[in-house]
Design a protein around this motif. Sequence first.
Motif, short mmCIF file in Angstrom:
data_model
loop_
_atom_site.label_atom_id
_atom_site.label_comp_id
_atom_site.label_asym_id
_atom_site.label_seq_id
_atom_site.Cartn_x
_atom_site.Cartn_y
_atom_site.Cartn_z
N PHE A 130 0.84 -1.19 0.00
CA PHE A 130 0.00 0.00 0.00
C PHE A 130 0.88 1.25 0.00
N HIS A 131 0.32 2.33 -0.50
CA HIS A 131 1.04 3.60 -0.53
C HIS A 131 1.25 4.09 0.90
N SER A 132 2.35 4.79 1.11
CA SER A 132 2.69 5.25 2.46
C SER A 132 1.69 6.24 3.03
N ASP A 133 0.87 6.87 2.17
CA ASP A 133 -0.14 7.81 2.65
C ASP A 133 -1.51 7.17 2.83
N SER A 134 -1.61 5.86 2.64
CA SER A 134 -2.91 5.21 2.66
C SER A 134 -3.40 4.99 4.10
N ASN A 159 -2.57 2.15 10.50
CA ASN A 159 -2.67 1.03 11.43
C ASN A 159 -1.45 0.12 11.38
N SER A 160 -0.94 -0.13 10.17
CA SER A 160 0.09 -1.16 9.97
C SER A 160 1.19 -0.61 9.09
N THR A 161 2.24 -0.08 9.71
CA THR A 161 3.30 0.57 8.94
C THR A 161 4.07 -0.42 8.07
N GLY A 162 3.98 -1.71 8.37
CA GLY A 162 4.69 -2.71 7.57
C GLY A 162 4.08 -2.98 6.22
N LEU A 163 2.94 -2.38 5.91
CA LEU A 163 2.27 -2.64 4.64
C LEU A 163 2.79 -1.78 3.50
N THR A 164 3.83 -1.01 3.75
CA THR A 164 4.47 -0.25 2.67
C THR A 164 5.97 -0.47 2.77
N LEU A 165 6.72 0.13 1.85
CA LEU A 165 8.18 0.03 1.87
C LEU A 165 8.77 1.31 2.44
N TRP A 166 9.82 1.15 3.24
CA TRP A 166 10.54 2.28 3.82
C TRP A 166 11.98 2.27 3.31
N ARG A 167 12.62 3.43 3.35
CA ARG A 167 13.89 3.61 2.63
C ARG A 167 15.02 2.73 3.13
N SER A 168 15.04 2.43 4.43
CA SER A 168 16.17 1.67 4.97
C SER A 168 16.28 0.27 4.38
N SER A 169 15.16 -0.27 3.89
CA SER A 169 15.20 -1.63 3.34
C SER A 169 16.15 -1.72 2.15
N GLN A 170 16.28 -0.64 1.39
CA GLN A 170 17.21 -0.65 0.25
C GLN A 170 18.64 -0.87 0.73
N THR A 226 -0.91 -8.17 12.46
CA THR A 226 -1.79 -9.17 11.84
C THR A 226 -2.00 -8.91 10.36
N ASP A 227 -2.32 -7.67 9.99
CA ASP A 227 -2.56 -7.35 8.58
C ASP A 227 -1.29 -7.46 7.76
N THR A 228 -0.17 -7.03 8.33
CA THR A 228 1.10 -7.12 7.62
C THR A 228 1.46 -8.59 7.34
N LEU A 229 1.23 -9.46 8.31
CA LEU A 229 1.50 -10.89 8.11
C LEU A 229 0.69 -11.46 6.95
N MET A 230 -0.54 -11.00 6.82
CA MET A 230 -1.39 -11.48 5.74
C MET A 230 -0.78 -11.16 4.38
N GLN A 231 -0.34 -9.90 4.20
CA GLN A 231 0.24 -9.51 2.92
C GLN A 231 1.64 -10.09 2.75
#
Length: 296
Positions: free
Chosen positions: A81-85, A90-101, A159-164
């Motif tokens: 999901f988009h970071s502004d969604s 609720n679940s910050t893990g549902l998007t990508l953050w810069r440190s992962s690169q 919970t939601d992040t685990l699903m995706q």
Amino acid sequence: MTTINASAAAEAAETEWVDAWVRWERNSMGTYNDEEEQEDDEGSSSAQLPPPTESYSFSYPNPSSSSNANANDIVIELKGFHSDSEQIWNSTGLTLWRSSQYLCDYLVEHSQQLQHKRILEIGSGLGRCGILAHKLAQATEDPDNDGNKSVVYLTDGDTDTLMQLRANIEHNTGVNSGSDSKNSQIVCHQLLWGKETAQKFLSHHACDKAFDIIFGSDLIYVESVIAPLFETVQILLRCRPGSMFVMAHCSRRQGNEVQVDMVLNAAKRAGFEHEQSVQDDDISLFIFRWKEETMT
């Protein structure tokens, strides 16, 4: 059919939890006594996660290409999901953050370290780094040697992040990662941070076998999670030379209230020393290892 049933049973046994409760200083759905608020939470949490709105694709060099001219690049495709969604609130893990690169770059550069290891990603989010680690390990190991292959655990608390996350793992590997298959080289389980929950994770999901390498990115943005994070690493990381916890951290991530010194001081109290592998503006990558006196 057996695998699907095992996966469903594993997910059913998990604790319903969302990342936003950290910001709200809640530990579970029942923390507050306000019945109306609790009903609202129960209604929203039981709903299915809406279809992801964003697609991401990444290509990485295959470490086996030096010996195999026909080796293709490693390609990872994720949905989120988009970071502004609304979902990210609720679940910050549902998007990508810069440190992962930066963590992915480290894994590619040090792919040989992943051979024949027990590896755990903490706070996996959409799975970019953990799926890459799995594919790098597969590319560097002897396919005919079944006795000592790496296994990668991807974990998250939300919970939601685990699903995706599980959907992304299956899309990229074909593995139903929620099952407890002892033969799988990539698995996914819920991991809530803290001594007690980490010990339960170790016994229930890891056969009481600790990990050689733990890594994660964008893990900390509120002070209250620093101590539980290092308590978790203390229990899950093998206490021996060569074991390491690799963490990429963004000091200017939106909503971040954590200073780097807070993290390093907590690591020292937990028995770790550190080296800084990367410093690029507001992104740091640290490697934590047990202090020598801790291992004796």
